[in-house]
Design a protein around this motif. Sequence first.
Motif, mmCIF file in Angstrom:
data_model
loop_
_atom_site.group_PDB
_atom_site.id
_atom_site.type_symbol
_atom_site.label_atom_id
_atom_site.label_comp_id
_atom_site.label_asym_id
_atom_site.label_seq_id
_atom_site.Cartn_x
_atom_site.Cartn_y
_atom_site.Cartn_z
ATOM 1 N N GLY A 67 -8.547 3.001 -9.192
ATOM 2 C CA GLY A 67 -9.873 2.880 -8.404
ATOM 3 C C GLY A 67 -10.463 1.558 -8.151
ATOM 4 O O GLY A 67 -11.556 1.174 -8.301
ATOM 5 N N PHE A 68 -9.334 0.648 -7.847
ATOM 6 C CA PHE A 68 -9.929 -0.640 -7.544
ATOM 7 C C PHE A 68 -9.280 -0.983 -6.264
ATOM 8 O O PHE A 68 -8.146 -0.901 -5.745
ATOM 9 C CB PHE A 68 -9.201 -1.586 -8.679
ATOM 10 N N LYS A 69 -10.075 -2.031 -5.611
ATOM 11 C CA LYS A 69 -9.578 -2.430 -4.178
ATOM 12 C C LYS A 69 -9.980 -3.863 -3.893
ATOM 13 O O LYS A 69 -11.336 -4.264 -4.296
ATOM 14 C CB LYS A 69 -9.955 -1.848 -3.009
ATOM 15 N N PRO A 70 -8.997 -4.994 -3.966
ATOM 16 C CA PRO A 70 -9.667 -6.316 -3.814
ATOM 17 C C PRO A 70 -10.742 -6.251 -2.710
ATOM 18 O O PRO A 70 -10.613 -5.820 -1.671
ATOM 19 C CB PRO A 70 -8.431 -7.282 -3.415
ATOM 20 N N SER A 71 -11.769 -7.477 -3.071
ATOM 21 C CA SER A 71 -12.883 -7.424 -1.887
ATOM 22 C C SER A 71 -13.411 -8.793 -1.936
ATOM 23 O O SER A 71 -14.135 -8.805 -1.087
ATOM 24 C CB SER A 71 -13.975 -6.435 -2.579
ATOM 25 N N ILE A 72 -12.910 -9.823 -2.569
ATOM 26 C CA ILE A 72 -13.661 -11.022 -2.411
ATOM 27 C C ILE A 72 -13.139 -11.739 -1.235
ATOM 28 O O ILE A 72 -11.912 -11.828 -0.649
ATOM 29 C CB ILE A 72 -13.299 -12.051 -3.556
ATOM 30 N N SER A 73 -14.113 -12.086 -0.367
ATOM 31 C CA SER A 73 -13.810 -12.876 0.960
ATOM 32 C C SER A 73 -13.512 -14.137 1.008
ATOM 33 O O SER A 73 -13.629 -14.967 -0.184
ATOM 34 C CB SER A 73 -15.040 -12.874 1.849
ATOM 35 N N ILE A 74 -12.618 -14.624 1.914
ATOM 36 C CA ILE A 74 -12.315 -16.071 1.933
ATOM 37 C C ILE A 74 -13.205 -17.041 1.804
ATOM 38 O O ILE A 74 -13.003 -18.086 1.268
ATOM 39 C CB ILE A 74 -11.428 -16.223 3.183
#
Length: 341
Positions: free
Chosen positions: A316-323
């Motif tokens: 249930g996880f997807k990386p999401s932190i923007s550059i």
Amino acid sequence: MSYKHLDTSKNYLITGAAGFIGYYLSKKLLEQGCKVIGIDNINDYYDVNLKYARLELLKPFEKFTFIKGDISDKVMMMKIFEEYKPHIVVNLAAQAGVRYSIENPDVYIQSNIIGFFNILEACRFYPVDHLVYASSSSVYGSNKKVPFEESDFVDHPVSLYAATKKSNELMAHTYSHLYNIPATGLRFFTVYGPMGRPDMAYFGFTNKYFAGKPIKIFNNGDFKHDLYRDFTYVDDIVEGIERLLSNPPVEEIPNKVFNIGNNSPERLMTFIETLENTLSKATGRKVVFDKVFEPMKPGDVPATYASTDLLQEAVGFKPSISIEEGLQKFADWYVEYYGME
């Protein structure tokens, strides 16, 4: 989708604990009360001061044990497993870098093949609940189909580094099959962040800027066909690893491979412009790199782009932190750490 949360009663062995991802993962587990045994050979592939600085930040944790040693030393590895009886092993020790593998092939075989073999042997004789190990997005070679999916054909690596990582996946599969060792390989996609690896482009560009030197961009100056990279902030990587630790594969052959990437590739030039902007904010003055364009290097690939569906289904996880957010944290850290205000 149900997955088990981190079990803080277990012993966690993390190889490459003085490394970039190894440090952040150790810190996160220690903050939650886990017992962590860290191994690192503190090699001088890049500035060892940074490795010691990371270790200093782990020292205050009572449940942290550090062992300076090399995973290619089989006798030592067996002793460590015998003494500490780790339940969960995370192998992040590896000789990293695509270009370096062209100049120094021997160290890749030593660390990435022999070292990993020793870990598999240790897990065979001292059974563990789960072995998690670093693979790499470089196994996809110059695959044209994007996004890269775990089921894609990956038998054409374009660097020795990629070949060693693909070998790790094959070796782990064999050991899972023969000895029922639950193993999960993680294909990381261009990880960046504060206290990161100085050999990575974003760090090197920043060093060059403050040294008053131009940066080299290996894309032929071709903006139409610019390089694309799935840049993944280190906190996202660590979150993905942490969620997987207590969730070993349960298939008949307990072996899985997951991509961990941002699932939104950025043009290299966009990444560079964002780095200029974040450094401008961190220093309070306009930062513009002096750019020199050169042909692509052997072993480099034009695009990396992760499909993260399998990881999302599993935990249930997807990386999401923007550059923008990630590079600002790096820029602020860099300016402070190196006193560049």
